[in-house]
Motif scaffolding. Structure first.
Motif, PDB file in Angstrom:
ATOM      1  N   GLU A  70      -7.391   0.595   2.852  1.00  9.13           N
ATOM      2  CA  GLU A  70      -6.457   0.909   1.760  1.00  9.13           C
ATOM      3  C   GLU A  70      -5.494   2.033   2.165  1.00  9.13           C
ATOM      4  OE1 GLU A  70      -6.160  -1.004  -0.611  1.00  9.13           O
ATOM      5  OE2 GLU A  70      -8.090  -1.905  -1.103  1.00  9.13           O
ATOM      6  N   PRO A  71      -4.726   1.852   3.240  1.00 12.55           N
ATOM      7  CA  PRO A  71      -3.884   2.942   3.752  1.00 12.55           C
ATOM      8  C   PRO A  71      -2.659   3.263   2.911  1.00 12.55           C
ATOM      9  CG  PRO A  71      -3.427   0.929   4.943  1.00 12.55           C
ATOM     10  CD  PRO A  71      -4.609   0.638   4.043  1.00 12.55           C
ATOM     11  N   LEU A  72      -2.278   2.370   1.996  1.00 10.98           N
ATOM     12  CA  LEU A  72      -1.059   2.580   1.213  1.00 10.98           C
ATOM     13  C   LEU A  72      -1.321   3.279  -0.109  1.00 10.98           C
ATOM     14  CD1 LEU A  72       0.666  -0.885   1.801  1.00 10.98           C
ATOM     15  CD2 LEU A  72       0.809   1.205   3.179  1.00 10.98           C
ATOM     16  N   SER A  73      -2.552   3.707  -0.337  1.00 11.49           N
ATOM     17  CA  SER A  73      -2.925   4.346  -1.594  1.00 11.49           C
ATOM     18  C   SER A  73      -2.079   5.589  -1.855  1.00 11.49           C
ATOM     19  CB  SER A  73      -4.411   4.722  -1.548  1.00 11.49           C
ATOM     20  OG  SER A  73      -4.785   5.424  -2.705  1.00 11.49           O
ATOM     21  N   GLY A  74      -1.388   5.606  -2.996  1.00 14.28           N
ATOM     22  CA  GLY A  74      -0.615   6.780  -3.393  1.00 14.28           C
ATOM     23  C   GLY A  74       0.810   6.816  -2.881  1.00 14.28           C
ATOM     24  N   LEU A  75       1.182   5.886  -1.995  1.00 14.69           N
ATOM     25  CA  LEU A  75       2.533   5.905  -1.431  1.00 14.69           C
ATOM     26  C   LEU A  75       3.532   5.280  -2.407  1.00 14.69           C
ATOM     27  CD1 LEU A  75       1.929   4.837   2.286  1.00 14.69           C
ATOM     28  CD2 LEU A  75       2.069   7.148   1.339  1.00 14.69           C
ATOM     29  N   ASP A  76       4.760   5.814  -2.418  1.00 15.15           N
ATOM     30  CA  ASP A  76       5.803   5.207  -3.237  1.00 15.15           C
ATOM     31  C   ASP A  76       6.334   3.954  -2.547  1.00 15.15           C
ATOM     32  OD1 ASP A  76       7.908   5.917  -1.359  1.00 15.15           O
ATOM     33  OD2 ASP A  76       7.830   7.951  -2.166  1.00 15.15           O
ATOM     34  N   ALA A  77       7.183   3.202  -3.262  1.00 18.06           N
ATOM     35  CA  ALA A  77       7.646   1.898  -2.758  1.00 18.06           C
ATOM     36  C   ALA A  77       8.374   2.014  -1.425  1.00 18.06           C
ATOM     37  CB  ALA A  77       8.552   1.240  -3.802  1.00 18.06           C
TER      38      ALA A  77
END
Length: 264
Positions: free
Chosen positions: A163-170
């Motif tokens: 889940e490396p994209l957790s918390g990232l904006d678009a």
């Protein structure tokens, strides 16, 4: 002659008290592949990652990385892998410069070289102005960028992502997706575990679906697409895992919330 696999699992099993989580997994992963490793909660995804990272050793079967048996000393293997965990502990009292320099030194990089590379990577990801700010003040997305940088600082050959994209904006999600594609072009191998089906669908060169301790599907998205008329990874996932009651479950839940009354 086919190139030897970077990762090779044979009859991999893992049991916890009262439950066999992995039940005879056999899988070869080759250089430059982006593996989308998916499955329901409890399917054994995180357990597989922990085994590949050398964090679990009491498994059955064999696991080799770079042709090296992981049940033997694996220090040289660990120098060649990077990892972004789903829930990571990060030293809040340090600055990114201090933290990344420390991580670089753990991998044998000279402190000055690690600091220079960290500054460059932080700047590229839009964090150059907070290099010397305490991580305790960072948002979830900013912390995630620091973790992603720390996993790549030593230029690993394999990258394990949970889940490396957790918390990232678009915008950041788009950048990271493109980074993974370029890394694969350069021959890096990426093992990507996530529940975000549309991202897995778009970035993966190969998708492996784990269900009930077994591999339920293994192929490119186009190959898996032939198994479902709707042709999305989400519907394929639901079909192969036998879950088709999502709409009914949603209605039951909302009825319990609202008492079954219609909302004006």
């Amino acid at each position: 002659m086919e190139e030897a696999p970077i990762i090779s699992m044979r009859d991999l099993t893992m049991e916890y008290p009262g439950k066999r989580v992995l039940d005879g997994i056999s899988l070869d992963v080759h250089r430059g592949q982006i593996i989308g490793y998916i499955g329901p909660n409890g399917a054994g995804k995180s357990t597989t990652l922990k085994i590949l990272l050398g964090l679990i050793r009491d498994y059955g079967g064999t696991v080799e990385i770079f042709g090296h048996d992981l049940k033997e000393e694996d220090r040289d293997v660990k120098r060649r892998i990077g990892y972004v965990p789903e829930n990571a502990e990060i030293y809040d009292t340090l600055t990114p410069m201090e933290y990344l320099s420390f991580i670089g030194e753990l991998y044998g990089i000279d402190r000055e070289a690690a600091a220079g590379k960290a500054a460059t990577l932080m700047t590229v990801l839009g964090l150059g102005d907070v290099l010397h700010t305490r991580i305790s003040s960072f948002s979830k997305g900013m912390r995630q960028k620091v973790l992603i940088i720390s996993s790549l600082l030593h230029d690993p050959d394999i990258l394990f992502l949970d889940e490396p994209l957790s918390g990232l904006d678009a915008n950041s999600v788009m950048v990271v997706k493109d980074i993974l594609a370029v890394l694969a072009e350069k021959g890096k191998t990426i093992f990507y575990s996530s529940h975000i089906m549309d991202v897995v669908e778009k970035i993966s060169s190969r998708i492996v679906l784990l269900h009930g301790g077994h591999i339920a599907a293994d192929g490119t998205f186009e190959e898996l697409k032939g198994q479902d008329a709707d042709g999305t990874l989400e519907t394929i996932f639901n079909s192969l895992t036998g879950f088709d009651a999502h709409e009914q479950t949603a209605r039951q839940f909302v009825d319990a919330v609202t008492g079954g009354e219609e909302v004006d």
